[in-house]
Design a protein around this motif. Sequence first.
Motif, PDB file in Angstrom:
ATOM      1  N   ASN A 269       0.948  -1.254   0.025  1.00  0.00           N
ATOM      2  CA  ASN A 269      -0.003   0.007   0.235  1.00  0.00           C
ATOM      3  C   ASN A 269       0.884   1.214  -0.025  1.00  0.00           C
ATOM      4  OD1 ASN A 269      -2.286  -1.350   0.070  1.00  0.00           O
ATOM      5  ND2 ASN A 269      -2.193  -1.666   2.250  1.00  0.00           N
ATOM      6  N   TYR A 270       2.128   1.017   0.285  1.00  0.00           N
ATOM      7  CA  TYR A 270       3.153   2.233   0.055  1.00  0.00           C
ATOM      8  C   TYR A 270       4.075   2.154  -1.016  1.00  0.00           C
ATOM      9  CZ  TYR A 270       1.081   4.195   4.470  1.00  0.00           C
ATOM     10  OH  TYR A 270       0.032   4.498   5.377  1.00  0.00           O
ATOM     11  N   GLN A 271       4.384   3.272  -1.647  1.00  0.00           N
ATOM     12  CA  GLN A 271       5.266   3.215  -2.960  1.00  0.00           C
ATOM     13  C   GLN A 271       6.562   3.082  -2.543  1.00  0.00           C
ATOM     14  OE1 GLN A 271       3.961   6.669  -4.852  1.00  0.00           O
ATOM     15  NE2 GLN A 271       1.848   5.950  -5.373  1.00  0.00           N
TER      16      GLN A 271
ATOM     17  N   PHE B 142       4.949   4.864  10.999  1.00  0.00           N
ATOM     18  CA  PHE B 142       3.843   5.746  10.219  1.00  0.00           C
ATOM     19  C   PHE B 142       3.592   7.149  11.218  1.00  0.00           C
ATOM     20  CE2 PHE B 142       3.082   1.326   9.044  1.00  0.00           C
ATOM     21  CZ  PHE B 142       2.882   1.513   7.824  1.00  0.00           C
TER      22      PHE B 142
ATOM     23  N   GLU C  26       4.712   7.573  -0.102  1.00  0.00           N
ATOM     24  CA  GLU C  26       3.196   7.817   0.009  1.00  0.00           C
ATOM     25  C   GLU C  26       2.467   6.451  -0.187  1.00  0.00           C
ATOM     26  OE1 GLU C  26       1.915  10.673  -2.893  1.00  0.00           O
ATOM     27  OE2 GLU C  26       3.020  12.407  -1.743  1.00  0.00           O
ATOM     28  N   HIS C  27       1.169   6.658   0.344  1.00  0.00           N
ATOM     29  CA  HIS C  27       0.186   5.666  -0.133  1.00  0.00           C
ATOM     30  C   HIS C  27      -0.034   5.453  -1.396  1.00  0.00           C
ATOM     31  CE1 HIS C  27      -3.571   3.160   0.386  1.00  0.00           C
ATOM     32  NE2 HIS C  27      -2.871   2.809   1.596  1.00  0.00           N
TER      33      HIS C  27
ATOM     34  N   ASP D 282      -2.888   5.081  -2.813  1.00  0.00           N
ATOM     35  CA  ASP D 282      -4.029   5.984  -3.258  1.00  0.00           C
ATOM     36  C   ASP D 282      -3.561   7.338  -3.208  1.00  0.00           C
ATOM     37  OD1 ASP D 282      -5.409   3.822  -3.540  1.00  0.00           O
ATOM     38  OD2 ASP D 282      -6.065   3.598  -1.737  1.00  0.00           O
TER      39      ASP D 282
ATOM     40  N   ARG E  73      -4.769   9.286   6.301  1.00  0.00           N
ATOM     41  CA  ARG E  73      -3.769   8.268   6.358  1.00  0.00           C
ATOM     42  C   ARG E  73      -2.580   8.763   6.709  1.00  0.00           C
ATOM     43  NH1 ARG E  73      -6.144   6.150   2.457  1.00  0.00           N
ATOM     44  NH2 ARG E  73      -6.140   7.442   0.466  1.00  0.00           N
TER      45      ARG E  73
ATOM     46  N   GLU F  18       1.511   8.906   6.886  1.00  0.00           N
ATOM     47  CA  GLU F  18       2.746   8.769   5.975  1.00  0.00           C
ATOM     48  C   GLU F  18       3.676   7.855   6.485  1.00  0.00           C
ATOM     49  OE1 GLU F  18       4.155  12.562   4.330  1.00  0.00           O
ATOM     50  OE2 GLU F  18       2.543  13.382   5.307  1.00  0.00           O
TER      51      GLU F  18
END
Length: 122
Positions: A39-41, A87, A105-106, A108, A114, A116
């Motif tokens: 879910n995180y880049q 986080f 970043e997430h 989405d 959310r 980071e």
Amino acid sequence: MEWSPMPRDEHRISYAVLENGTEVARALVNVRPAPIGPNYQCPSPRDVDVQLEKIEVRIELTRNGQHMGRRTVEALRAAHPGRMYAFAAHDAPGFYRKLGWAEYEHVDGPSRGRSELFVAEN
């Protein structure tokens, strides 16, 4: 600065950070966290060694030039070498940026609700 580790369970450890016998900060680390998921880049969501779940510094010490938060994180990193991540809550990203941790970043995109992701690479 001295500190006292207090195991909560087999994977999580609380720390009380003391100066001159007075508690100035607290931290909670997880020494067996789940891997960073997709879910995180992150370049590669690989396993991590330690999650910094929480850090608190007495409010009157947060902006007095003693760098208590930085000193606490540095002590935690020395006690738990390896890759650490956190986080960041809505008011904490600046702290991790100042530490030089990589920010992700997430997938989405950024959102108010959310957290980071910040990773300290060795």
